[in-house]
Scaffold this active site. Structure first.
Site: not given
Ligand code: F6P
Length: 324
Positions: A77, A107, A132, A227
């Site tokens: 990220r 995404g 998602d 969520e």
């Molecule tokens: O975008 C996919 C996802 O799994 C979402 O459903 C979730 O809220 C998010 O990524 C979690 O992000 P990370 O992997 O940075 O914890």
């Protein structure tokens, strides 16, 4: 006459991983090489691009991955890509490696980064991949089908114990700020309630339904809670307080992100990858590959990034009537 310069195509998976990503990478590499391109992998997302973590990929580089979740290119990220300095470093890295195209598989966040790179003059191709299913323009993203199946399998198990104890379970599912996952999971698991960020809900209404169900000798209740709809524990406590019924909470979390991709996710990854190579062969750029009514098409990347995808609200009503 000098031999035609081989197009050099880089692949990157900069967002949340999703089952089927490896099938897409495999299709891009093998179909790209088949059509005379040199294929490269950018490791660890936009962070790796900025740091120049780029390696050529051959046919054998993608052997034995179609059935594995996750991404062989890893991800990260990276917020730097949203800064002008970070963006410039990413573009310089592509130019330094003489890369002609960047194929971004991810995404909405990944697409936003891809559009920024495109606006700096580097041709991109974007392939929608996220559990998602919230990318505008496509009916389905790579990984969504697998995540739904994974969650439904888990909820079927929870339903067994809910029925044994006449219990209420509130099951939190992923989906970031959308309810696409929750709606499909809820319908497929026969949930009595689906709570998604896009639809207003009333705890009092839910309690009234639960009390009526109890009076009608209903033995178990599943509430699928996206969520992005709020704090699942908080809602569970409110229901317990107002009904006197015990409510157990299960947060499915990251199991929805992994596991062997379903056949559908593998096929979607493969056909999206082949289509992206086809568009590059035609000299097209800055497109998003999409699935529309079961056909693979493409739209402007900018249109996908600027667009907003909405849930089908009638799904909510189905849950209530089909589960009682
Ligand atoms: O975008 C996919 C996802 O799994 C979402 O459903 C979730 O809220 C998010 O990524 C979690 O992000 P990370 O992997 O940075 O914890």
């Amino acid at each position: 006459m000098s031999p035609r310069k081989k197009k050099r195509i880089a692949l990157i998976t900069p967002g949340g991983d999703a089952p089927g990503l490896n099938a897409c990478i495999r299709a891009l590499v093998r179909n790209g090489i088949y059509h005379g391109f040199s294929m490269f992998g950018v490791y660890r997302g936009y962070e790796g691009l900025i740091n120049g973590e780029i390696k050529e990929l051959k046919r054998r580089s993608v052997s034995g991955i179609i059935h594995h979740g996750g991404t062989m290119l890893k991800s990260n990220r990276c917020k730097k890509i949203m800064t002008s300095a970070g963006l410039q470093k990413a573009v310089d890295s592509l130019k330094r490696n003489k890369l002609d195209y960047l194929v971004v598989i991810g995404g909405d966040g990944s697409f936003t980064g891809a559009l920024k790179i495109a606006k700096k003059g580097v041709p991109v191709m974007a392939i929608p991949a996220s559990i998602d299913n919230d990318v505008y323009g496509t009916d389905e993203t790579i990984g969504f089908d697998t995540a739904v199946n994974t969650a439904v399998e888990a909820i079927d198990k929870i339903r067994d114990t809910a029925t044994s104890f006449d219990r209420i379970f509130l099951v939190e599912v992923m989906g970031r700020k959308h309810g696409f996952l929750a709606l499909s999971i809820g319908l497929a698991s026969g949930a009595e309630f689906i709570i998604s960020p896009e639809m207003k809900y009333s705890v009092n209404r839910i309690c009234a339904d639960l009390i009526r169900d109890k009076a009608g000798n209903k033995t178990s209740e599943i509430i699928v809670f996206a969520e992005g709809a709020g704090n699942s524990m908080d809602v569970a406590h409110k229901i317990e307080k107002r009904t006197g019924f015990p409510v157990r909470v299960s947060v499915l979390g990251y199991i929805q992100r992994g596991g062997a991709p379903s056949a559908r996710s593998r096929i979607l990854g493969s056909i999206f990858g082949v289509d992206a190579i086809g568009l590059i062969r035609r000299g097209l750029k800055n497109k998003a590959i999409v699935l529309r009514n079961n056909s693979v098409r493409h739209i402007l990347l900018e249109k996908s990034v600027r667009g907003q995808k909405y849930i089908d609200r009638k799904f909510h009503a189905f849950a209530k009537t089909l589960s009682r």
